[in-house]
Enzyme design. Structure first.
Site, PDB file in Angstrom:
ATOM      1  N   SER A 125     135.355   4.530  27.559  1.00 48.81           N
ATOM      2  CA  SER A 125     134.963   5.411  28.659  1.00 48.81           C
ATOM      3  C   SER A 125     134.635   4.640  29.928  1.00 48.81           C
ATOM      4  CB  SER A 125     133.767   6.281  28.254  1.00 48.81           C
ATOM      5  OG  SER A 125     132.621   5.476  28.023  1.00 48.81           O
ATOM      6  N   UNK A 126     134.741   3.326  29.880  1.00 45.60           N
ATOM      7  CA  UNK A 126     134.520   2.495  31.069  1.00 45.60           C
ATOM      8  C   UNK A 126     135.866   2.325  31.780  1.00 45.60           C
ATOM      9  N   PRO A 127     136.073   2.971  32.938  1.00 52.51           N
ATOM     10  CA  PRO A 127     137.389   2.945  33.586  1.00 52.51           C
ATOM     11  C   PRO A 127     137.914   1.550  33.881  1.00 52.51           C
ATOM     12  CG  PRO A 127     136.029   4.661  34.554  1.00 52.51           C
ATOM     13  CD  PRO A 127     135.138   3.866  33.649  1.00 52.51           C
ATOM     14  N   PHE A 129     137.212  -1.248  32.389  1.00 52.92           N
ATOM     15  CA  PHE A 129     137.523  -1.937  31.136  1.00 52.92           C
ATOM     16  C   PHE A 129     138.930  -1.578  30.673  1.00 52.92           C
ATOM     17  CE2 PHE A 129     137.522  -2.024  26.440  1.00 52.92           C
ATOM     18  CZ  PHE A 129     137.212  -3.360  26.226  1.00 52.92           C
TER      19      PHE A 129
END
Length: 257
Positions: A125-127, A129
């Protein structure tokens, strides 16, 4: 040794006040003068890579800034960094992790002799990443003959029931280890080229390495050779490339016994 209890509490309180003021001012500006704060947020998105991410528009993420969920997440990250004790050259923490099969392990289990071990902390959910995951995969492809790589899946940066962005991966906060393992398996569809493990539900690896929301490290012979800055602003796979390239050059120049 960690900070004494009172000292840590005072530092946490100071961070709480600073983050609260930042959120309050930002909320007022975003509500009353959205056009005035837009250039600032866009400049920030350039640094984090969001501006180059085709999956998101400004409207997908900017309105979520300075929300209650934003406040709690930023506070958590800042509090975690308060207790960051890892330094380049120091002994690397040997924290517990879990294989996708459910088998328990420790980070040092993945170190082999004097081969560097690259740790890639993050979540789906970390864009930034995910956006830079192909860069990480190229690191694996380019240096797998001289280094080992490990992706450590940690708690979600932008869970759908937390500080959520529109058009993002829909993953809730992990309520148990099985949910974290399930989320981590999504990375397998991207062919990471290296083992993927998950942090424990106590988030021990994330805490010891101050890894939230994403971070890169290079370990060698039990010590921290490279410590990347905290993401998303300072998550730079190209820096790891330079470190490994230098190691290769140094190894080539070393006299052979």
């Amino acid at each position: 040794m960690g900070l004494p209890g009172l000292g840590l509490l005072l530092k946490r309180f100071g961070v709480l006040v600073r983050v609260a003021l930042k959120v309050a001012v930002g909320k007022v500006l975003l509500t009353l003068w959205p056009s005035a704060i837009r250039p600032h947020l866009l400049a920030m998105s350039e640094k984090t890579g969001m501006a180059k991410n085709p999956r998101f528009t400004y409207e997908d993420w900017a309105p979520t800034f300075f929300s209650t969920q934003y406040f709690w997440f930023v506070l958590k990250v800042n509090w975690q960094q308060l207790e960051d004790r890892t330094k380049q050259g120091d002994i690397a923490p040997d924290s517990p992790v879990v294989h996708l099969s459910g088998q328990r392990a420790r980070l040092w289990d993945f170190m082999q002799g004097n081969r560097p071990l690259v740790l890639n902390f993050g979540s789906c959910s970390u864009p930034s990443f995910l956006f830079k995951f192909d860069q990480f995969k190229r690191l694996v492809e380019d240096f797998s003959s001289v280094a080992d790589f490990l992706t450590v899946y940690i708690e979600e940066a932008h869970a759908s029931d937390g500080w959520a962005f529109k058009n993002n991966v829909d993953i809730r906060r992990h309520r148990d280890l099985q949910e974290r393992l399930q989320a981590a398996r999504l990375l397998l569809d991207r062919n990471p080229g290296c083992p993927v493990v998950v942090d424990t539900m106590e988030n021990r690896s994330s805490q010891l390495y101050a890894a939230l929301p994403e971070r890169l490290y290079v370990l060698q012979e039990g010590r921290i050779l490279y410590k990347g800055g905290p993401g998303p602003w300072n998550y730079h796979p190209e820096e790891v490339h330079a470190v490994l390239e230098q190691l290769c050059r140094s190894s080539a120049q070393s006299p052979r016994l």
